[in-house]
Design a protein around this motif. Structure first.
Motif, PDB file in Angstrom:
ATOM      1  N   PRO A  21     -13.541   0.135  -6.575  1.00 17.70           N
ATOM      2  CA  PRO A  21     -13.304  -0.979  -7.504  1.00 17.70           C
ATOM      3  C   PRO A  21     -12.139  -0.704  -8.452  1.00 17.70           C
ATOM      4  CG  PRO A  21     -15.640  -0.558  -7.306  1.00 17.70           C
ATOM      5  CD  PRO A  21     -14.945   0.561  -6.573  1.00 17.70           C
ATOM      6  N   GLY A  22     -11.264  -1.689  -8.567  1.00 12.03           N
ATOM      7  CA  GLY A  22     -10.148  -1.576  -9.484  1.00 12.03           C
ATOM      8  C   GLY A  22      -8.927  -0.884  -8.931  1.00 12.03           C
ATOM      9  N   LYS A  23      -9.027  -0.418  -7.686  1.00 13.49           N
ATOM     10  CA  LYS A  23      -7.883   0.264  -7.074  1.00 13.49           C
ATOM     11  C   LYS A  23      -7.442  -0.440  -5.809  1.00 13.49           C
ATOM     12  CE  LYS A  23      -8.617   4.915  -8.903  1.00 13.49           C
ATOM     13  NZ  LYS A  23      -8.673   6.371  -8.570  1.00 13.49           N
ATOM     14  N   GLU A  24      -6.191  -0.204  -5.430  1.00 10.24           N
ATOM     15  CA  GLU A  24      -5.643  -0.797  -4.223  1.00 10.24           C
ATOM     16  C   GLU A  24      -6.272  -0.156  -2.987  1.00 10.24           C
ATOM     17  OE1 GLU A  24      -1.403  -0.732  -4.229  1.00 10.24           O
ATOM     18  OE2 GLU A  24      -1.218  -1.698  -2.276  1.00 10.24           O
ATOM     19  N   ARG A  25      -6.375  -0.942  -1.926  1.00 14.49           N
ATOM     20  CA  ARG A  25      -6.888  -0.421  -0.665  1.00 14.49           C
ATOM     21  C   ARG A  25      -5.949   0.674  -0.149  1.00 14.49           C
ATOM     22  NH1 ARG A  25      -9.746  -4.684   3.200  1.00 14.49           N
ATOM     23  NH2 ARG A  25     -10.786  -4.926   1.185  1.00 14.49           N
ATOM     24  N   GLU A  26      -6.543   1.801   0.219  1.00 15.30           N
ATOM     25  CA  GLU A  26      -5.781   2.985   0.620  1.00 15.30           C
ATOM     26  C   GLU A  26      -5.883   3.214   2.114  1.00 15.30           C
ATOM     27  OE1 GLU A  26      -7.438   6.577  -0.932  1.00 15.30           O
ATOM     28  OE2 GLU A  26      -5.758   7.830  -0.292  1.00 15.30           O
ATOM     29  N   GLY A  27      -4.755   3.409   2.769  1.00 17.80           N
ATOM     30  CA  GLY A  27      -4.753   3.709   4.192  1.00 17.80           C
ATOM     31  C   GLY A  27      -5.096   5.166   4.437  1.00 17.80           C
ATOM     32  N   ILE A  28      -6.103   5.413   5.286  1.00 18.06           N
ATOM     33  CA  ILE A  28      -6.584   6.764   5.542  1.00 18.06           C
ATOM     34  C   ILE A  28      -6.060   7.301   6.860  1.00 18.06           C
ATOM     35  CG2 ILE A  28      -8.630   8.184   5.872  1.00 18.06           C
ATOM     36  CD1 ILE A  28      -8.169   7.182   3.029  1.00 18.06           C
ATOM     37  N   ALA A  29      -6.145   6.497   7.893  1.00 16.49           N
ATOM     38  CA  ALA A  29      -5.725   6.946   9.217  1.00 16.49           C
ATOM     39  C   ALA A  29      -5.394   5.729  10.053  1.00 16.49           C
ATOM     40  CB  ALA A  29      -6.812   7.783   9.890  1.00 16.49           C
ATOM     41  N   CYS A  30      -4.575   5.957  11.062  1.00 16.32           N
ATOM     42  CA  CYS A  30      -4.224   4.864  11.957  1.00 16.32           C
ATOM     43  C   CYS A  30      -3.944   5.405  13.352  1.00 16.32           C
ATOM     44  CB  CYS A  30      -3.027   4.073  11.441  1.00 16.32           C
ATOM     45  SG  CYS A  30      -1.496   5.012  11.308  1.00 16.32           S
ATOM     46  N   ARG A  31      -3.991   4.493  14.313  1.00 19.22           N
ATOM     47  CA  ARG A  31      -3.741   4.840  15.705  1.00 19.22           C
ATOM     48  C   ARG A  31      -2.989   3.686  16.341  1.00 19.22           C
ATOM     49  NH1 ARG A  31      -5.836   3.981  20.812  1.00 19.22           N
ATOM     50  NH2 ARG A  31      -6.033   5.790  22.199  1.00 19.22           N
ATOM     51  N   SER A  32      -1.856   3.995  16.953  1.00 15.95           N
ATOM     52  CA  SER A  32      -1.085   2.951  17.623  1.00 15.95           C
ATOM     53  C   SER A  32      -1.767   2.580  18.933  1.00 15.95           C
ATOM     54  CB  SER A  32       0.341   3.429  17.888  1.00 15.95           C
ATOM     55  OG  SER A  32       0.349   4.411  18.917  1.00 15.95           O
ATOM     56  N   SER A  33      -1.354   1.474  19.519  1.00 16.50           N
ATOM     57  CA  SER A  33      -1.931   1.063  20.799  1.00 16.50           C
ATOM     58  C   SER A  33      -1.596   2.071  21.899  1.00 16.50           C
ATOM     59  CB  SER A  33      -1.423  -0.335  21.180  1.00 16.50           C
ATOM     60  OG  SER A  33      -0.010  -0.337  21.258  1.00 16.50           O
ATOM     61  N   GLY A  34      -0.545   2.865  21.686  1.00  8.52           N
ATOM     62  CA  GLY A  34      -0.177   3.898  22.646  1.00  8.52           C
ATOM     63  C   GLY A  34      -0.863   5.225  22.421  1.00  8.52           C
ATOM     64  N   GLY A  35      -1.687   5.301  21.375  1.00  5.06           N
ATOM     65  CA  GLY A  35      -2.470   6.499  21.135  1.00  5.06           C
ATOM     66  C   GLY A  35      -1.918   7.448  20.076  1.00  5.06           C
ATOM     67  N   ARG A  36      -0.776   7.122  19.494  1.00  3.24           N
ATOM     68  CA  ARG A  36      -0.222   7.977  18.444  1.00  3.24           C
ATOM     69  C   ARG A  36      -1.034   7.783  17.160  1.00  3.24           C
ATOM     70  NH1 ARG A  36       6.149   7.865  17.553  1.00  3.24           N
ATOM     71  NH2 ARG A  36       5.954   8.435  19.758  1.00  3.24           N
ATOM     72  N   THR A  37      -1.364   8.882  16.505  1.00  2.00           N
ATOM     73  CA  THR A  37      -2.197   8.807  15.306  1.00  2.00           C
ATOM     74  C   THR A  37      -1.474   9.369  14.089  1.00  2.00           C
ATOM     75  OG1 THR A  37      -3.241  10.944  15.738  1.00  2.00           O
ATOM     76  CG2 THR A  37      -4.320   9.002  16.663  1.00  2.00           C
ATOM     77  N   ASP A  38      -1.996   8.978  12.948  1.00  2.00           N
ATOM     78  CA  ASP A  38      -1.485   9.476  11.674  1.00  2.00           C
ATOM     79  C   ASP A  38      -2.643   9.444  10.689  1.00  2.00           C
ATOM     80  OD1 ASP A  38       0.500   8.276   8.960  1.00  2.00           O
ATOM     81  OD2 ASP A  38       0.420  10.327   9.706  1.00  2.00           O
ATOM     82  N   SER A  39      -2.669  10.386   9.786  1.00  2.00           N
ATOM     83  CA  SER A  39      -3.713  10.380   8.768  1.00  2.00           C
ATOM     84  C   SER A  39      -3.158  10.908   7.461  1.00  2.00           C
ATOM     85  CB  SER A  39      -4.926  11.214   9.206  1.00  2.00           C
ATOM     86  OG  SER A  39      -4.564  12.575   9.328  1.00  2.00           O
ATOM     87  N   VAL A  40      -3.832  10.561   6.381  1.00  2.00           N
ATOM     88  CA  VAL A  40      -3.365  10.950   5.056  1.00  2.00           C
ATOM     89  C   VAL A  40      -3.514  12.461   4.849  1.00  2.00           C
ATOM     90  CG1 VAL A  40      -5.604  10.483   3.987  1.00  2.00           C
ATOM     91  CG2 VAL A  40      -3.499  10.357   2.615  1.00  2.00           C
TER      92      VAL A  40
END
Length: 121
Positions: free
Chosen positions: A40-59
């Motif tokens: 509450p009160g903070k912006e939504r934070e991106g933690i991890a993601c995965r491309s459709s090709g399988g490449r990933t990234d995380s905080v």
């Protein structure tokens, strides 16, 4: 767009681990997937993601995103949980063939309802 339902949240002790699930109503093969959290009160934070090709990234390395294509389900594994990890966690998708993924919530258009994670002793 697919319907997304998160699950797996709950109360966890510091230092513990958790697996969050994001069940989709259709195949995620053509979608970039992201996991986010918000307090509450903070912006939504991106933690991890995965491309459709399988490449990933995380905080950071404590967060791992994966997908089970046969189950149309994405996962977020969190290790060494800390009290500051307490938040509502969301998954989201966007249909794109971008080679790399984005942890910016503005890039996504379909969201689940969220699951609460509370880290406390």
């Amino acid at each position: 767009q697919p319907q997304l339902v998160e699950s797996g949240g709950g109360l966890v002790q510091p230092g513990g681990s958790l697996r969050l699930s994001c069940a989709a109503s259709r195949s995620l093969d053509a979608y970039q997937i992201g996991w986010f959290r918000q307090v509450p009160g903070k912006e939504r934070e991106g933690i991890a993601c995965r491309s459709s090709g399988g490449r990933t990234d995380s905080v950071e390395g404590r967060f791992t995103i994966s997908v089970d294509g046969a189950k149309n389900t994405a996962y977020l594994d969190i290790n060494t949980l800390k009290p500051e990890d307490t938040a509502v966690y969301y998954c989201a998708v966007v249909q794109t063939s971008w080679a790399s993924c984005s942890r910016n919530h503005l890039a996504y258009y379909a969201w689940g309802q969220g699951t609460q994670v509370t880290v406390s002793s």
